[in-house]
Design an enzyme around this catalytic site. Sequence first.
Site, PDB file in Angstrom:
ATOM      1  N   LEU A 193       2.049  -1.147   5.173  1.00 19.15           N
ATOM      2  CA  LEU A 193       3.459  -0.989   5.520  1.00 19.15           C
ATOM      3  C   LEU A 193       3.713   0.477   5.864  1.00 19.15           C
ATOM      4  O   LEU A 193       3.586   1.355   5.001  1.00 19.15           O
ATOM      5  CB  LEU A 193       4.349  -1.427   4.353  1.00 19.15           C
ATOM      6  N   GLY A 233      -2.939  -2.554  -3.286  1.00 19.17           N
ATOM      7  CA  GLY A 233      -2.476  -1.366  -3.979  1.00 19.17           C
ATOM      8  C   GLY A 233      -1.359  -0.724  -3.200  1.00 19.17           C
ATOM      9  O   GLY A 233      -1.386  -0.685  -1.960  1.00 19.17           O
ATOM     10  N   GLY A 234      -0.350  -0.183  -3.904  1.00 19.89           N
ATOM     11  CA  GLY A 234       0.744   0.492  -3.224  1.00 19.89           C
ATOM     12  C   GLY A 234       1.413  -0.413  -2.216  1.00 19.89           C
ATOM     13  O   GLY A 234       1.953  -1.468  -2.555  1.00 19.89           O
ATOM     14  N   ASP A 235       1.366   0.001  -0.938  1.00 14.95           N
ATOM     15  CA  ASP A 235       1.998  -0.790   0.129  1.00 14.95           C
ATOM     16  C   ASP A 235       0.955  -1.467   0.994  1.00 14.95           C
ATOM     17  O   ASP A 235       1.203  -1.758   2.172  1.00 14.95           O
ATOM     18  CB  ASP A 235       2.903   0.098   0.978  1.00 14.95           C
ATOM     19  N   GLU A 236      -0.220  -1.741   0.448  1.00 13.02           N
ATOM     20  CA  GLU A 236      -1.307  -2.375   1.190  1.00 13.02           C
ATOM     21  C   GLU A 236      -1.517  -3.812   0.711  1.00 13.02           C
ATOM     22  O   GLU A 236      -1.587  -4.073  -0.500  1.00 13.02           O
ATOM     23  CB  GLU A 236      -2.609  -1.581   1.023  1.00 13.02           C
TER      24      GLU A 236
END
Length: 317
Positions: A193, A233-236
């Site tokens: 994202l 993870g995070g925005d992945e």
Amino acid sequence: QQAMLQELDALRAEVARLQQDNAFLQQDNRLLLEKINAALDGTGICLWQGMIRTGELRVFNLQNFREGDMAPHFDEWRAKLHPEDSIRAQESYFGHLAGKVPFYEAEYRTINPQGQVTWLWDRGRIIEWDEQGRPLRIMGAHIDITQRKEYERRLAQQANTDALTGLLNRQGFCQAFDINAFRTPAALLFIDLDDFKVINDQLGHACGDRVLQRMADWLRSMVPASALCGRYGGDEFIVYLDEEVTPARMATLAQSLLARVVEYVPEPDSALRVGMSIGIALWHTPGMGFNHVLEVADRAMYHAKDRGKLAWHLLQI
């Protein structure tokens, strides 16, 4: 005639004595069963006995089970075994009868006529043989471990699930990928994202969380039921597909995801928008390692970023 009467009286006395002895034995048996029930009450442990030649089974204390729950014959017990556990449980049982292992032990599921599944831990050993050394009687105990298994399942699910989105986390996705790696053709989508940090910084982390949850909802609704969806993870995000995988279908899916994110407004009256870059790795060789296909999908994703923040790119392995 007098002798016959005396003999008849003696037989009557013997019958009376035997009846009295039988009454005493029945009383002793009731007391023993009461002691067993009292000692095992609340433990969930049920004691059982099997007559090997006839197949008769008897459970001495029911615990939380009801009359009729326990199979009265070996064939009925075998018929109730879950198909995925039947062979393993029977191999342990017959292995012990054949003298290959010192005892019988198995964890397995049973299915009642209503379809209810019960997990049991079961253990037993032969306690009587005939003159030729053939087993006659086996005794053991089993315990209902259904609640324990459900607890273990929930723990495993929590360990493999991303708490925010409900998708697989990195560990859970890798494990599931390894199980399915032999299927081909297959594809891995790596989704990043774009501008997500700006959303968090300017609109707040609560808004950022809603964006991630919306992304998870899109994936669940747009990919086949057989697909694996995860938050890496995070925005992945990552998606594994092995059903009707072709470059054309992957292109259609990527375009549909981009169309969703273009229309999405993370916060009313805000000009901020979320971008999306999608890298796709597609392969036809079974047994591809996760790290390798992820590296290819990641490389494809950076090709997409080079074309702008609303793009996709596919690389075939």
